[in-house]
Design an enzyme around this catalytic site. Sequence first.
Site, mmCIF file in Angstrom:
data_model
loop_
_atom_site.group_PDB
_atom_site.id
_atom_site.type_symbol
_atom_site.label_atom_id
_atom_site.label_comp_id
_atom_site.label_asym_id
_atom_site.label_seq_id
_atom_site.Cartn_x
_atom_site.Cartn_y
_atom_site.Cartn_z
ATOM 1 C CE LYS A 194 -3.663 2.364 2.487
ATOM 2 N NZ LYS A 194 -4.626 2.317 3.591
ATOM 3 N NE ARG A 204 -5.733 9.504 3.283
ATOM 4 C CZ ARG A 204 -4.426 9.703 3.159
ATOM 5 N NH1 ARG A 204 -3.949 10.956 3.158
ATOM 6 N NH2 ARG A 204 -3.602 8.681 3.041
ATOM 7 C CE LYS A 216 -3.634 7.850 6.786
ATOM 8 N NZ LYS A 216 -4.792 6.936 6.609
ATOM 9 C CD GLU A 232 5.605 -4.482 3.782
ATOM 10 O OE1 GLU A 232 4.999 -5.386 4.385
ATOM 11 O OE2 GLU A 232 6.001 -3.434 4.344
ATOM 12 C CE LYS A 247 -6.150 1.884 -0.574
ATOM 13 N NZ LYS A 247 -6.682 1.873 0.754
ATOM 14 C CB SER A 273 -11.383 7.279 -3.620
ATOM 15 O OG SER A 273 -10.172 7.725 -3.027
ATOM 16 C CE1 TYR A 312 -14.953 3.252 -2.962
ATOM 17 C CE2 TYR A 312 -12.916 3.546 -4.220
ATOM 18 C CZ TYR A 312 -13.570 3.411 -3.011
ATOM 19 O OH TYR A 312 -12.856 3.426 -1.843
HETATM 20 C C1 PBG Z 1 -7.351 3.573 5.502
HETATM 21 C C2 PBG Z 1 -7.746 3.280 4.098
HETATM 22 C C3 PBG Z 1 -7.589 4.187 3.036
HETATM 23 C C4 PBG Z 1 -8.163 3.598 1.916
HETATM 24 C C5 PBG Z 1 -8.657 2.333 2.310
HETATM 25 N N1 PBG Z 1 -8.368 2.148 3.670
HETATM 26 C C6 PBG Z 1 -7.043 5.554 3.008
HETATM 27 C C7 PBG Z 1 -5.739 5.855 3.603
HETATM 28 O O1 PBG Z 1 -4.868 5.004 3.765
HETATM 29 O O2 PBG Z 1 -5.567 7.017 3.934
HETATM 30 C C8 PBG Z 1 -8.234 4.242 0.582
HETATM 31 C C9 PBG Z 1 -9.266 3.783 -0.379
HETATM 32 C C10 PBG Z 1 -9.517 4.679 -1.521
HETATM 33 O O3 PBG Z 1 -8.883 5.735 -1.716
HETATM 34 O O4 PBG Z 1 -10.412 4.324 -2.296
HETATM 35 N N2 PBG Z 1 -6.847 2.645 6.306
#
Ligand code: PBG
Length: 322
Positions: A194, A204, A216, A232, A247, A273, A312
């Site tokens: 990720k 968010r 992050k 990982e 991701k 997203s 989505y």
């Molecule tokens: C948080 C989480 C995130 C997403 C899924 N779980 C956002 C982040 O890490 O800030 C993102 C999903 C998306 O953008 O569609 N644990």
Amino acid sequence: MLRRPRRNRKSEAVRNLVEETSLSVKDLIFPMFLVDGVKKSVAVDSMPGIYRYSIDTMLREIESCMKLGIQAFDVFPAYPDSLKDTIASESYNPETFYLKALREIKKEFPEVCLMSDVAMDPYSSDGHDGLVKNGKILNDETLEILARMSLAQADAGVDIIGPSDMMDGRVGYIRELLDESGFTDTSIMSYTAKYASAFYGPFRDALDSAPKFGDKKTYQMNPANSQEALIEGGLDTEEGADFLMVKPALSYLDIIKLLNDNFPLPIAAYNVSGEYSMVKASAEKGWIDNDRAMLEILLSIKRAGAKVILTYFAKEYASLVK
Ligand code: PBG
């Protein structure tokens, strides 16, 4: 003799014969946003076509998706600030609306594959995925909270737990607690690679879960790196993950391929997203064709080596191919 690869493109029927990659509604997981209350379906401004549902409206939405052939759902909760604290205690309160909703979904639709999210950010007053002390994200102290959260979700009946937090060692820690507690059938889809990405912005907004300070980058991966994805992937495999996830998806198609080439576990990719909203925004302006772009994007993720796609677009895709 002139070689003519165009012969294999000469008609729809021939093109179908030589088509290498196929996409099915069965490959998709539909991420959905849950809020507390009743009769709610509130549009997410930054994600046209996507809503935050209360449990009653979510059940009806799941039913309509199931009629289109969608069989897997990933539910994310949006909590008000009043229920957030530094230790995410709401996440394992058995009476919290998220856990109650997961239970209800499995009760009404036992045949669906229900996935849940494990990370502190929706419940944390700091908006981080892990426990914060003096501006630092503590790894080992976070594991216990994630494991308690996972156990509560397993108890609510979810089929697949999705740790999205990127703490070291969490897959093994969660697996052990689930097994000890009798949840040997609960799967783990690890967010293996990720990345610290700009493409999570609209999510968010939807959950009001942006970090309250900093970013992050001390836990999510650097977009410049691919070797780390192998580290990982190796750890999550050893620790007992059932799926490895990459991701976001589109800027990381090489990582999807890398993991698929190196690990026998099924690879999932999260078409996040921001990737969704980019298509929606440009289609609204008439700059690209929404449906063709959607099909091409989903196909490219599958071609790169993902077996499963969280997107989505799931309902839209399912309606289009119905
Ligand atoms: C948080 C989480 C995130 C997403 C899924 N779980 C956002 C982040 O890490 O800030 C993102 C999903 C998306 O953008 O569609 N644990």
